[in-house]
Design an enzyme around this catalytic site. Sequence first.
Site, PDB file in Angstrom:
ATOM      1  N   CYS A 175      44.783  35.562  32.294  1.00 35.66           N
ATOM      2  CA  CYS A 175      46.042  34.818  32.353  1.00 35.66           C
ATOM      3  C   CYS A 175      46.255  34.010  31.084  1.00 35.66           C
ATOM      4  CB  CYS A 175      45.952  33.884  33.551  1.00 35.66           C
ATOM      5  SG  CYS A 175      47.216  32.648  33.522  1.00 35.66           S
TER       6      CYS A 175
HETATM    7  N1  LIG Z   1      48.964  34.192  39.516  1.00 37.76           N
HETATM    8  C1  LIG Z   1      49.443  33.930  38.326  1.00 37.76           C
HETATM    9  O1  LIG Z   1      49.165  32.905  37.722  1.00 37.76           O
HETATM   10  C2  LIG Z   1      50.376  34.874  37.657  1.00 37.76           C
HETATM   11  C3  LIG Z   1      50.441  36.168  38.068  1.00 37.76           C
HETATM   12  N2  LIG Z   1      51.241  37.048  37.407  1.00 37.76           N
HETATM   13  C4  LIG Z   1      51.286  38.424  37.911  1.00 37.76           C
HETATM   14  O2  LIG Z   1      52.023  39.234  37.020  1.00 37.76           O
HETATM   15  C5  LIG Z   1      52.836  40.155  37.722  1.00 37.76           C
HETATM   16  C6  LIG Z   1      54.252  40.012  37.271  1.00 37.76           C
HETATM   17  O3  LIG Z   1      54.766  38.807  37.799  1.00 37.76           O
HETATM   18  P1  LIG Z   1      56.323  38.472  37.781  1.00 37.76           P
HETATM   19  O4  LIG Z   1      56.732  38.293  36.372  1.00 37.76           O
HETATM   20  O5  LIG Z   1      56.597  37.387  38.721  1.00 37.76           O
HETATM   21  O6  LIG Z   1      56.924  39.775  38.415  1.00 37.76           O
HETATM   22  P2  LIG Z   1      58.210  40.549  38.067  1.00 37.76           P
HETATM   23  O7  LIG Z   1      58.208  40.898  36.642  1.00 37.76           O
HETATM   24  O8  LIG Z   1      58.331  41.625  39.078  1.00 37.76           O
HETATM   25  O9  LIG Z   1      59.297  39.419  38.325  1.00 37.76           O
HETATM   26  C7  LIG Z   1      59.768  39.226  39.602  1.00 37.76           C
HETATM   27  C8  LIG Z   1      61.144  38.598  39.569  1.00 37.76           C
HETATM   28  O10 LIG Z   1      60.985  37.213  39.431  1.00 37.76           O
HETATM   29  C9  LIG Z   1      61.619  36.775  38.233  1.00 37.76           C
HETATM   30  N3  LIG Z   1      60.738  35.784  37.652  1.00 37.76           N
HETATM   31  C10 LIG Z   1      59.489  35.954  37.208  1.00 37.76           C
HETATM   32  N4  LIG Z   1      58.980  34.794  36.748  1.00 37.76           N
HETATM   33  C11 LIG Z   1      59.942  33.883  36.937  1.00 37.76           C
HETATM   34  C12 LIG Z   1      60.040  32.513  36.686  1.00 37.76           C
HETATM   35  N5  LIG Z   1      59.023  31.843  36.091  1.00 37.76           N
HETATM   36  N6  LIG Z   1      61.169  31.871  37.013  1.00 37.76           N
HETATM   37  C13 LIG Z   1      62.199  32.540  37.564  1.00 37.76           C
HETATM   38  N7  LIG Z   1      62.172  33.852  37.835  1.00 37.76           N
HETATM   39  C14 LIG Z   1      61.055  34.512  37.518  1.00 37.76           C
HETATM   40  C15 LIG Z   1      61.784  38.006  37.381  1.00 37.76           C
HETATM   41  O11 LIG Z   1      62.904  37.946  36.539  1.00 37.76           O
HETATM   42  P3  LIG Z   1      62.730  37.836  34.948  1.00 37.76           P
HETATM   43  O12 LIG Z   1      61.583  38.719  34.556  1.00 37.76           O
HETATM   44  O13 LIG Z   1      64.041  38.297  34.421  1.00 37.76           O
HETATM   45  O14 LIG Z   1      62.480  36.388  34.693  1.00 37.76           O
HETATM   46  C16 LIG Z   1      61.982  39.083  38.411  1.00 37.76           C
HETATM   47  O15 LIG Z   1      63.303  39.163  38.840  1.00 37.76           O
HETATM   48  C17 LIG Z   1      52.601  39.883  39.209  1.00 37.76           C
HETATM   49  O16 LIG Z   1      51.664  40.804  39.685  1.00 37.76           O
HETATM   50  C18 LIG Z   1      52.031  38.485  39.232  1.00 37.76           C
HETATM   51  O17 LIG Z   1      51.123  38.295  40.298  1.00 37.76           O
HETATM   52  C19 LIG Z   1      52.012  36.681  36.361  1.00 37.76           C
HETATM   53  C20 LIG Z   1      51.967  35.403  35.886  1.00 37.76           C
HETATM   54  C21 LIG Z   1      51.180  34.373  36.534  1.00 37.76           C
HETATM   55  N1  LIG Z   2      48.993  34.399  34.460  1.00 33.24           N
HETATM   56  C1  LIG Z   2      48.629  35.625  34.819  1.00 33.24           C
HETATM   57  N2  LIG Z   2      47.877  35.784  35.918  1.00 33.24           N
HETATM   58  C2  LIG Z   2      47.573  37.020  36.240  1.00 33.24           C
HETATM   59  C3  LIG Z   2      47.971  38.125  35.526  1.00 33.24           C
HETATM   60  N3  LIG Z   2      47.529  39.235  36.131  1.00 33.24           N
HETATM   61  C4  LIG Z   2      46.866  38.802  37.216  1.00 33.24           C
HETATM   62  N4  LIG Z   2      46.888  37.474  37.285  1.00 33.24           N
HETATM   63  C5  LIG Z   2      46.277  36.615  38.287  1.00 33.24           C
HETATM   64  O1  LIG Z   2      44.873  36.516  38.034  1.00 33.24           O
HETATM   65  C6  LIG Z   2      44.172  36.735  39.260  1.00 33.24           C
HETATM   66  C7  LIG Z   2      42.740  37.197  39.026  1.00 33.24           C
HETATM   67  O2  LIG Z   2      42.030  36.162  38.406  1.00 33.24           O
HETATM   68  P1  LIG Z   2      40.499  36.277  37.994  1.00 33.24           P
HETATM   69  O3  LIG Z   2      40.194  34.943  37.405  1.00 33.24           O
HETATM   70  O4  LIG Z   2      39.719  36.526  39.229  1.00 33.24           O
HETATM   71  O5  LIG Z   2      40.349  37.371  37.010  1.00 33.24           O
HETATM   72  C8  LIG Z   2      45.053  37.750  39.970  1.00 33.24           C
HETATM   73  O6  LIG Z   2      44.783  37.850  41.335  1.00 33.24           O
HETATM   74  C9  LIG Z   2      46.445  37.186  39.677  1.00 33.24           C
HETATM   75  O7  LIG Z   2      46.821  36.153  40.532  1.00 33.24           O
HETATM   76  C10 LIG Z   2      48.729  37.926  34.353  1.00 33.24           C
HETATM   77  O8  LIG Z   2      49.106  38.851  33.624  1.00 33.24           O
HETATM   78  N5  LIG Z   2      49.031  36.653  34.033  1.00 33.24           N
END
Ligand SMILES: NC(=O)C1=CN([C@@H]2O[C@H](COP(=O)(O)OP(=O)(O)OC[C@H]3O[C@@H](n4cnc5c(N)ncnc54)[C@H](OP(=O)(O)O)[C@@H]3O)[C@@H](O)[C@H]2O)C=CC1
Ligand SMILES: Nc1nc2c(ncn2[C@@H]2O[C@H](COP(=O)(O)O)[C@@H](O)[C@H]2O)c(=O)[nH]1
Length: 327
Positions: A175
């Site tokens: 991340c």
């Molecule tokens: N657990 C974590 O800390 C994180 C996990 N991830 C992982 O990465 C993958 C992609 O995530 P994600 O970008 O949400 O999925 P998507 O790219 O599918 O986005 C989902 C929707 O949410 C919108 N969106 C995403 N982020 C935001 C935001 N910060 N504010 C408002 N709207 C938002 C996107 O629009 P638009 O793209 O136009 O903004 C899209 O319409 C997932 O599997 C997620 O679990 C990603 C980052 C952090």
């Molecule tokens: N900010 C982001 N978080 C991400 C992304 N892809 C996955 N994830 C999150 O990380 C955990 C796994 O964490 P780990 O410490 O056990 O390796 C996963 O379950 C998601 O919630 C990303 O691209 N950006």
Amino acid sequence: MDNVFDYEDIQLIPAKCIVNSRSECDTSVTLGGHTFKLPVVPANMQTIIDEKVAIQLAENGYFYIMHRFNPEQRADFIKDMHARGLIASISVGVKSEEYDFIETLEKDGLTPEFITIDIAHGHSNAVINMIQHIKKHLPQSFVIAGNVGTPEAVRELENAGADATKVGIGPGKVCITKIKTGFGTGGWQLAALRWCSKAATKPIIADGGIRTHGDIAKSVRFGASMVMIGSLFAGHEESPGETIEINGKLYKEYFGSASEFQKGERKNVEGKKLHVEHKGHLKDTLIEMEQDLQSSISYAGGTKLDAIRNVDYVIVKNSIFNGDKTY
Ligand SMILES: NC(=O)C1=CN([C@@H]2O[C@H](COP(=O)(O)OP(=O)(O)OC[C@H]3O[C@@H](n4cnc5c(N)ncnc54)[C@H](OP(=O)(O)O)[C@@H]3O)[C@@H](O)[C@H]2O)C=CC1
Ligand SMILES: Nc1nc2c(ncn2[C@@H]2O[C@H](COP(=O)(O)O)[C@@H](O)[C@H]2O)c(=O)[nH]1
């Protein structure tokens, strides 16, 4: 918020042992009416799980969540798992086609036992609307919603109908959210878990930041019913990530779901790629995790996971990066 800490800052305090062997300790957990061997689920990421791994996990009594990055294969995946007598556990996003997908599942009589709404910033109307949509069309599916990092978010998603919430914004190994946006629970994931679990009335899944098997016990102590783990599950023979050889040593790739490698473009990138040392077979890691957690339960002075929830702890130090390099 006071008392901010992370996994590496905490040690649990042993209580008197009541078993003669660690093998007497039971690490099983029940979620959504199903009992699993461990309170652990491999991350729903493309380099961590594929159909083969899902089948291996389900057949052997472990919980799994399939990722959502091959959307067109999900209906067949549910059919295949059900044909094998296994639970179907899938992920969805929140875009408009995902609404259609849920309606198609209903029309085709396909009800996955578990549906995880997998969004970076889960405290949003987009997720609330999707929870309600799933509950309307597939009321029998257990809905896990996330990711969130505050008690308000947990309450709102639970009130919308989520059966469990997933806590963790930015603590993951691949991340870079905390670096690129300045937001999240990276560096204080364990304290965030405690904060959220005080508000929760339903199970919480702690997601991200687990670096050692002891962190699983710490998650349980601070309120997790289940722990989602990516990096510790990357690098196995069975892991879907590509295998590469560097200076005669084998590695497997592990990339973030919001990395350019997943997205195919450099837009809103919040994830990176790592090469993880090849580490043998998945089943051996799962067995070691079970043994370590059995040992945790024995140190907690009990025979079941619940014993860990009541142990005392000390804060031993404070560091914001949980052992990770920033980039
Ligand atoms: N657990 C974590 O800390 C994180 C996990 N991830 C992982 O990465 C993958 C992609 O995530 P994600 O970008 O949400 O999925 P998507 O790219 O599918 O986005 C989902 C929707 O949410 C919108 N969106 C995403 N982020 C935001 C935001 N910060 N504010 C408002 N709207 C938002 C996107 O629009 P638009 O793209 O136009 O903004 C899209 O319409 C997932 O599997 C997620 O679990 C990603 C980052 C952090
Ligand atoms: N900010 C982001 N978080 C991400 C992304 N892809 C996955 N994830 C999150 O990380 C955990 C796994 O964490 P780990 O410490 O056990 O390796 C996963 O379950 C998601 O919630 C990303 O691209 N950006």
